[in-house]
Write a protein that holds these residues in place. Structure first.
Motif, mmCIF file in Angstrom:
data_model
loop_
_atom_site.group_PDB
_atom_site.id
_atom_site.type_symbol
_atom_site.label_atom_id
_atom_site.label_comp_id
_atom_site.label_asym_id
_atom_site.label_seq_id
_atom_site.Cartn_x
_atom_site.Cartn_y
_atom_site.Cartn_z
ATOM 1 N N TYR A 10 49.813 40.450 54.876
ATOM 2 C CA TYR A 10 48.814 39.848 55.760
ATOM 3 C C TYR A 10 48.395 40.813 56.864
ATOM 4 C CZ TYR A 10 46.482 36.563 58.847
ATOM 5 O OH TYR A 10 45.551 35.943 59.638
ATOM 6 N N PHE A 11 49.361 41.377 57.568
ATOM 7 C CA PHE A 11 49.038 42.139 58.772
ATOM 8 C C PHE A 11 48.511 43.538 58.476
ATOM 9 C CE2 PHE A 11 51.813 38.902 60.695
ATOM 10 C CZ PHE A 11 50.951 38.470 61.694
ATOM 11 N N ARG A 12 48.693 44.034 57.276
ATOM 12 C CA ARG A 12 48.133 45.356 57.014
ATOM 13 C C ARG A 12 46.610 45.312 56.894
ATOM 14 N NH1 ARG A 12 48.943 47.489 50.845
ATOM 15 N NH2 ARG A 12 48.851 45.524 49.721
ATOM 16 N N LEU A 13 46.044 44.105 56.889
ATOM 17 C CA LEU A 13 44.590 43.957 56.862
ATOM 18 C C LEU A 13 44.069 43.310 58.150
ATOM 19 C CD1 LEU A 13 44.108 42.598 53.213
ATOM 20 C CD2 LEU A 13 43.978 44.974 53.996
ATOM 21 N N VAL A 80 43.973 36.014 45.476
ATOM 22 C CA VAL A 80 43.293 37.040 46.267
ATOM 23 C C VAL A 80 43.845 37.006 47.692
ATOM 24 C CG1 VAL A 80 41.206 36.889 44.875
ATOM 25 C CG2 VAL A 80 41.423 35.467 46.926
ATOM 26 N N PRO A 81 43.635 38.066 48.484
ATOM 27 C CA PRO A 81 44.123 38.078 49.867
ATOM 28 C C PRO A 81 43.644 36.862 50.660
ATOM 29 C CG PRO A 81 43.392 40.266 49.243
ATOM 30 C CD PRO A 81 42.999 39.347 48.117
ATOM 31 N N LYS A 82 44.536 36.322 51.479
ATOM 32 C CA LYS A 82 44.216 35.130 52.257
ATOM 33 C C LYS A 82 43.424 35.487 53.513
ATOM 34 C CE LYS A 82 48.273 32.454 50.808
ATOM 35 N NZ LYS A 82 49.490 31.739 51.277
ATOM 36 N N ASN A 83 42.665 34.501 53.972
ATOM 37 C CA ASN A 83 41.923 34.618 55.230
ATOM 38 C C ASN A 83 40.963 35.794 55.245
ATOM 39 O OD1 ASN A 83 44.990 33.606 56.300
ATOM 40 N ND2 ASN A 83 43.223 32.363 56.868
ATOM 41 N N MET A 84 40.406 36.087 54.087
ATOM 42 C CA MET A 84 39.336 37.076 53.976
ATOM 43 C C MET A 84 38.159 36.404 53.286
ATOM 44 S SD MET A 84 39.847 40.269 55.108
ATOM 45 C CE MET A 84 39.002 41.423 54.032
ATOM 46 N N PRO A 85 36.936 36.628 53.765
ATOM 47 C CA PRO A 85 35.782 36.010 53.114
ATOM 48 C C PRO A 85 35.565 36.593 51.720
ATOM 49 C CG PRO A 85 35.063 37.617 54.728
ATOM 50 C CD PRO A 85 36.549 37.499 54.891
ATOM 51 N N THR A 86 35.011 35.795 50.843
ATOM 52 C CA THR A 86 34.734 36.246 49.479
ATOM 53 C C THR A 86 33.244 36.127 49.195
ATOM 54 O OG1 THR A 86 35.200 34.023 48.638
ATOM 55 C CG2 THR A 86 37.010 35.615 48.617
ATOM 56 N N ALA A 87 32.772 37.005 48.333
ATOM 57 C CA ALA A 87 31.364 36.989 47.942
ATOM 58 C C ALA A 87 31.136 35.913 46.885
ATOM 59 C CB ALA A 87 30.960 38.362 47.406
ATOM 60 N N ASP A 88 29.887 35.644 46.616
ATOM 61 C CA ASP A 88 29.505 34.711 45.559
ATOM 62 C C ASP A 88 28.567 35.440 44.598
ATOM 63 O OD1 ASP A 88 29.066 32.509 44.001
ATOM 64 O OD2 ASP A 88 27.695 31.530 45.414
ATOM 65 N N PRO A 89 29.047 35.750 43.383
ATOM 66 C CA PRO A 89 30.343 35.381 42.814
ATOM 67 C C PRO A 89 31.477 36.225 43.391
ATOM 68 C CG PRO A 89 29.160 36.770 41.284
ATOM 69 C CD PRO A 89 28.215 36.513 42.422
ATOM 70 N N VAL A 90 32.694 35.725 43.281
ATOM 71 C CA VAL A 90 33.842 36.385 43.879
ATOM 72 C C VAL A 90 34.061 37.778 43.309
ATOM 73 C CG1 VAL A 90 35.506 35.426 42.228
ATOM 74 C CG2 VAL A 90 36.252 36.023 44.556
#
Length: 235
Positions: A10-13, A80-90
């Motif tokens: 988590y914290f490395r991002l 996928v990594p948590k608390n990161m926005p994702t594109a559409d489509p992912v």
């Protein structure tokens, strides 16, 4: 060990997540949408880097790491990594993150207009002050709680300093500096109240911010003079 690994992942991002905060859950794929939205945050993080925060190359590296993690997760069918926005489509997410990483890396050399400042950008300047004004002087703050009823604002500040002591050299000078930066930047009570109280849930107790901030800064300085003389190893 598993908990430690999750914390590491988590914290490395953390800087990449901070930059992506304006997008919440959905990451725009079009450059003409994400570029202007990120301009204030990139500028704010560049400003923070001068004070010891992550520089833009480090932020860019985290974005590339996030892109690699997304690509790996998508190919392997893992989360996928948590608390990161994702594109559409992912599936577009790794590509967009790499585009943003390249943009961040090149930001200092790019021609750019002056994007309007945002509250997220400005908040990067006050990593110490915003939490204090909320926890101690905001609604139900410990410095203005029922237990402190009848206490002066000076006594509320003293309570906070007592809780910080003896870690003061790593907390008070920076807090004092942020107080004066806030006064220089916002300049009047209306602007101070809008930013710290209305937008970030802080408070100033029974006094105005214009009174609290100089008092808080001076209290930090006075405590340092009384209890923490400047001592460091000679070169």
């Amino acid at each position: 060990m598993e908990k430690r690994q999750r914390s590491y992942e988590y914290f490395r991002l953390s800087s990449a997540r901070k930059l992506m905060a304006p997008f919440h859950d959905r990451l725009p794929v079009e450059v003409d949408r994400w570029e202007p939205a990120l301009a204030p945050m990139i500028r704010g993080m560049r400003y923070s880097a001068d004070g010891g925060g992550a520089n833009l190359y480090e932020v860019s590296a985290e974005l590339r790491t996030a892109a690699d993690l997304f690509a790996s997760a998508l190919s392997e069918g893992t989360p996928v990594p948590k608390n990161m926005p994702t594109a559409d489509p992912v599936e577009r997410t790794p590509h967009v993150l790499r585009e943003i990483a390249a943009h961040v890396e090149e930001w200092n050399s790019l021609p750019r207009g002056e994007a309007a400042m945002t509250t997220r950008e400005l908040a990067l300047r006050f990593p110490r002050l915003i939490p204090k004004l909320s926890i101690y002087f905001g609604q139900d703050g410990s410095a203005i709680s029922d237990e402190m009823s009848g206490s002066t604002i000076e006594e509320g500040i003293a309570m906070w300093i007592d809780q910080i002591h003896p870690r003061c050299p790593w907390e008070l000078p920076g807090t004092a500096a942020e107080c004066y930066e806030a006064l220089a930047l916002f300049q009047n009570e209306d602007a101070l109240d809008r930013f710290f109280a209305q937008e970030h849930g802080g408070g100033s107790g029974a006094v105005d911010f214009e009174e609290l901030l100089p008092l808080l800064a001076q209290s930090c300085i006075d405590h340092m003079k009384a209890h923490h003389p400047p001592v460091w190893e000679k070169r």
